[in-house]
Design a protein around this motif. Sequence first.
Motif, PDB file in Angstrom:
ATOM      1  N   VAL A 249       0.852  -1.196   0.000  1.00  0.00           N
ATOM      2  CA  VAL A 249       0.000   0.000   0.000  1.00  0.00           C
ATOM      3  C   VAL A 249       0.886   1.243   0.000  1.00  0.00           C
ATOM      4  CG1 VAL A 249      -1.728   1.307   1.301  1.00  0.00           C
ATOM      5  CG2 VAL A 249      -1.891  -1.190   1.177  1.00  0.00           C
ATOM      6  N   TRP A 250       1.887   1.276   0.876  1.00  0.00           N
ATOM      7  CA  TRP A 250       2.776   2.440   0.938  1.00  0.00           C
ATOM      8  C   TRP A 250       3.635   2.575  -0.308  1.00  0.00           C
ATOM      9  CZ3 TRP A 250       1.851   6.422   3.646  1.00  0.00           C
ATOM     10  CH2 TRP A 250       1.211   6.323   4.891  1.00  0.00           C
ATOM     11  N   VAL A 251       3.948   1.445  -0.965  1.00  0.00           N
ATOM     12  CA  VAL A 251       4.759   1.503  -2.189  1.00  0.00           C
ATOM     13  C   VAL A 251       4.035   2.275  -3.296  1.00  0.00           C
ATOM     14  CG1 VAL A 251       5.664   0.050  -4.066  1.00  0.00           C
ATOM     15  CG2 VAL A 251       6.177  -0.512  -1.696  1.00  0.00           C
ATOM     16  N   GLN A 252       2.696   2.350  -3.198  1.00  0.00           N
ATOM     17  CA  GLN A 252       1.957   3.146  -4.190  1.00  0.00           C
ATOM     18  C   GLN A 252       2.417   4.605  -4.178  1.00  0.00           C
ATOM     19  OE1 GLN A 252      -0.269   2.089  -6.610  1.00  0.00           O
ATOM     20  NE2 GLN A 252       0.570   0.127  -5.930  1.00  0.00           N
ATOM     21  N   LEU A 253       2.867   5.093  -3.030  1.00  0.00           N
ATOM     22  CA  LEU A 253       3.396   6.456  -2.956  1.00  0.00           C
ATOM     23  C   LEU A 253       4.676   6.568  -3.781  1.00  0.00           C
ATOM     24  CD1 LEU A 253       3.228   9.304  -1.696  1.00  0.00           C
ATOM     25  CD2 LEU A 253       4.480   8.414   0.276  1.00  0.00           C
ATOM     26  N   ALA A 254       5.528   5.560  -3.701  1.00  0.00           N
ATOM     27  CA  ALA A 254       6.766   5.571  -4.480  1.00  0.00           C
ATOM     28  C   ALA A 254       6.471   5.526  -5.979  1.00  0.00           C
ATOM     29  CB  ALA A 254       7.652   4.391  -4.074  1.00  0.00           C
ATOM     30  N   HIS A 255       5.448   4.766  -6.369  1.00  0.00           N
ATOM     31  CA  HIS A 255       5.119   4.654  -7.795  1.00  0.00           C
ATOM     32  C   HIS A 255       4.669   5.989  -8.390  1.00  0.00           C
ATOM     33  CE1 HIS A 255       5.880   0.526  -7.500  1.00  0.00           C
ATOM     34  NE2 HIS A 255       4.668   0.053  -7.290  1.00  0.00           N
ATOM     35  N   LEU A 256       4.126   6.861  -7.551  1.00  0.00           N
ATOM     36  CA  LEU A 256       3.662   8.163  -8.052  1.00  0.00           C
ATOM     37  C   LEU A 256       4.831   9.073  -8.428  1.00  0.00           C
ATOM     38  CD1 LEU A 256       0.674   9.286  -5.769  1.00  0.00           C
ATOM     39  CD2 LEU A 256       0.638   8.884  -8.230  1.00  0.00           C
ATOM     40  N   PHE A 257       6.003   8.790  -7.872  1.00  0.00           N
ATOM     41  CA  PHE A 257       7.170   9.648  -8.087  1.00  0.00           C
ATOM     42  C   PHE A 257       8.323   8.775  -8.586  1.00  0.00           C
ATOM     43  CE2 PHE A 257       4.518  11.358  -4.726  1.00  0.00           C
ATOM     44  CZ  PHE A 257       4.393  12.705  -5.061  1.00  0.00           C
ATOM     45  N   PRO A 258       8.328   8.426  -9.883  1.00  0.00           N
ATOM     46  CA  PRO A 258       9.317   7.452 -10.391  1.00  0.00           C
ATOM     47  C   PRO A 258      10.762   7.852 -10.146  1.00  0.00           C
ATOM     48  CG  PRO A 258       7.570   7.838 -11.997  1.00  0.00           C
ATOM     49  CD  PRO A 258       7.369   8.847 -10.918  1.00  0.00           C
ATOM     50  N   ARG A 259      11.061   9.169 -10.075  1.00  0.00           N
ATOM     51  CA  ARG A 259      12.451   9.587  -9.858  1.00  0.00           C
ATOM     52  C   ARG A 259      12.668  10.163  -8.464  1.00  0.00           C
ATOM     53  NH1 ARG A 259      13.638  13.664 -13.688  1.00  0.00           N
ATOM     54  NH2 ARG A 259      11.526  13.554 -14.529  1.00  0.00           N
TER      55      ARG A 259
END
Length: 429
Positions: A249-259
């Motif tokens: 669930v928290w990894v979805q935050l990382a996916h929003l900001f690829p760099r």
Amino acid sequence: SLFSRKTKEQAVFAPNSSSQENAHPPRVLRSDDLFHSFTNSPIPEIRQRAAFIRQHAYCPHPDHRATSGSSDVPPSKHVDFECPDCGIPVYCSEQHWAEDYEAHLQICDTLRQINEDDHDLRSGRFFPEFEYAGPQMEEAIVNMTNWDTFLYTREFEAINDDRSMRQVTRLLTYPLTIGSILHELSPYNIRKGGRLTAEGLKSLSALRYTLHPPKTGGGVGIEGLRPEAPPVRIFILGARAESSLPRNVWVQLAHLFPRGKFHLIFIGPESMANRDDEFPLPPRTASNPFGAVIEDRVWPSMKISTIVDYYHTLHKTGHFYPYDPYFDCFVMFHPGLGHPASSHEWAETVPLLLETKAPIIVTGYTQLDMERDIAWVDKTCRGEFDMLMDPGENIFRSQRWDLNDLDPQDISCGNWGVWAFRGKRYVHV
């Protein structure tokens, strides 16, 4: 109503989607058989919850309310009668339920929805809505107008059922509330109705610049080495159930900001709640002075630390110093800043947060909860802070309603409202 913040987080969030395929729990309830009274539920946890409500919640009938000058008011009684329409203990007797039926009707449908959603979560069905989308292509633009456009542009499996949408948003509201504010395509902006203030634009532009760095032409070889910015630190204070969310669930935050890169830091005395299998906590050593539980392989661009302590204790040691508005952000999910039962816990913390000059994002269960928090900050720190984002309903609030076990009349949803503030940085002439 006065309620314990802890009881809001007692219910189990959801099964971890990564383990569903292997677990195959037996199907307990069919999708057309989700309504059961709490007391006679086929699910043991829900029967236990009914017993807790009967033991702690009081009947809301007007007969139990003291009126000025009266001394013969019957004492409050615990709830005992379950409404046949919503299946939840709400009054001390059938007579009081019938007499106050018109008032109960205002929330009865929502209580029934809560009842069915709770049974659905424990029905044993497979949850395709908890199979999340993978990394986002940089060229693919995410639309954050609302939940539907977000899930579509992030290429989630189509969710055509309202109940499934409620279940998935109850979890994703946590990373998405943060991501929707920090993203360069945020629905919160300086335009009319966009809710950002001029100070908010300054603060969030700094973080957005860090999270959306320009392309540098870097590569994997020596000639491709380029200096990189440190991770953006998101301090989640007073962390409770959000710290035990499945990590995908928290990894979805990382996916929003690829760099972009993140270091999530959950801080609070209850930050290890629902994580009993991870105890005992690591010892406090010179290299780990606060016994942090560190998860550094959550995702290549995301690290998570959990510290069971009060933030003001950590702040005074200078452990996280220096703070930088380009790389730091504080988040408080329904902290109860202005609630009589919890405001004393924040009295020492909030002034220290203002010193950092970093943005502070705050959510609330309801309009009342949010307004009470703002009033408390205004009273406690008047003249010491700038509003970054005007209070209002959170676009990415949970669409699932929750029940307060201490008061079944008190219904709310996760992160209903959101606002933001920061220590004053400029002298306004």
